[in-house]
Design an enzyme around this catalytic site. Sequence first.
Site, PDB file in Angstrom:
ATOM      1  N   LYS A 221       9.607  61.317  17.967  1.00  0.00           N
ATOM      2  CA  LYS A 221       9.500  62.755  18.240  1.00  0.00           C
ATOM      3  C   LYS A 221       8.268  63.374  17.588  1.00  0.00           C
ATOM      4  CE  LYS A 221      14.194  63.827  19.612  1.00  0.00           C
ATOM      5  NZ  LYS A 221      15.431  64.572  19.340  1.00  0.00           N
ATOM      6  N   ARG A 255      19.937  57.186  17.407  1.00  0.00           N
ATOM      7  CA  ARG A 255      19.635  57.182  18.837  1.00  0.00           C
ATOM      8  C   ARG A 255      18.141  56.888  18.975  1.00  0.00           C
ATOM      9  NH1 ARG A 255      17.713  60.706  22.805  1.00  0.00           N
ATOM     10  NH2 ARG A 255      18.690  60.468  24.855  1.00  0.00           N
TER      11      ARG A 255
END
Length: 274
Positions: A221, A255
């Site tokens: 991210k 995740r």
Amino acid sequence: MYINCKGRLIDFTTPKVMGILNLTPDSFFDGGSRKSKEEHLFHAEEMLQEGADFIDVGAYSSRPGAVDISEAEELKRLLPVVESLVKEFPEVLLSVDTFRSEVAKRAVEAGAAMINDISAGNLDEKMLQTVANLQVPYIMMHMRGTPQTMKGLNEYEDLVQDILFYFSQKIREARAAGINDLIIDPGFGFSKNIRHNFELLSKSDLFKNLELPVLAGLSRKSLIYKTFDSTPDEALNGTTVLNTIALMKGANILRVHDVKEAVECVKLVEQLKN
């Protein structure tokens, strides 16, 4: 802590790894890199062989500013892959990343084991009751607005306190609806700037007070690659560092796009703890 997944008790004494299977053409990291059903099946098999406990299948891109697609388009992308995965890998535990109750219902009917909702029911008033009727585990994430508007909705009185209050409300709503198995996701990158994301990670052990499994979605991210002025493609090492911190802070599920590295993270942190 345990959840019941298709009659199997999943024990979070040891953290689990959830591999990401994107069916979207516009996700921030690997969107569009795999186009055919066969390519998605091969990628899922690769992640399972590397040690993924869950596969999270998503057909609606939730990156900031993503294009909104219809429910029909989401189902068209999603259902053939879910059906093929369940047929090819009967023991697979599939999570479906959707905020739409009808998509959730159709996916579970096709063999999915869990629903992963970025909006915790805020974008579809029927979602909580649908999940309760389906009796599957439900991942509730913190987000404000929609993927199209969330980027500007990042003002907080007290970031972690505000999110804890949000979850206390959502947990009550979910329990009242009849949902038994809940997982919370603080929502790294959703309605939060880079400073918020690092603060959230540094204090993420506070979410253990909710006494529910916690999912950390940090993989590749922007808080990683923007820190280095690089790209998602160059963010694997940073992902591993932050996943390690998340585990040390009590995360129960990672995740990730890169399963092998996440599984190694879990093994090393468990060795350290033991």
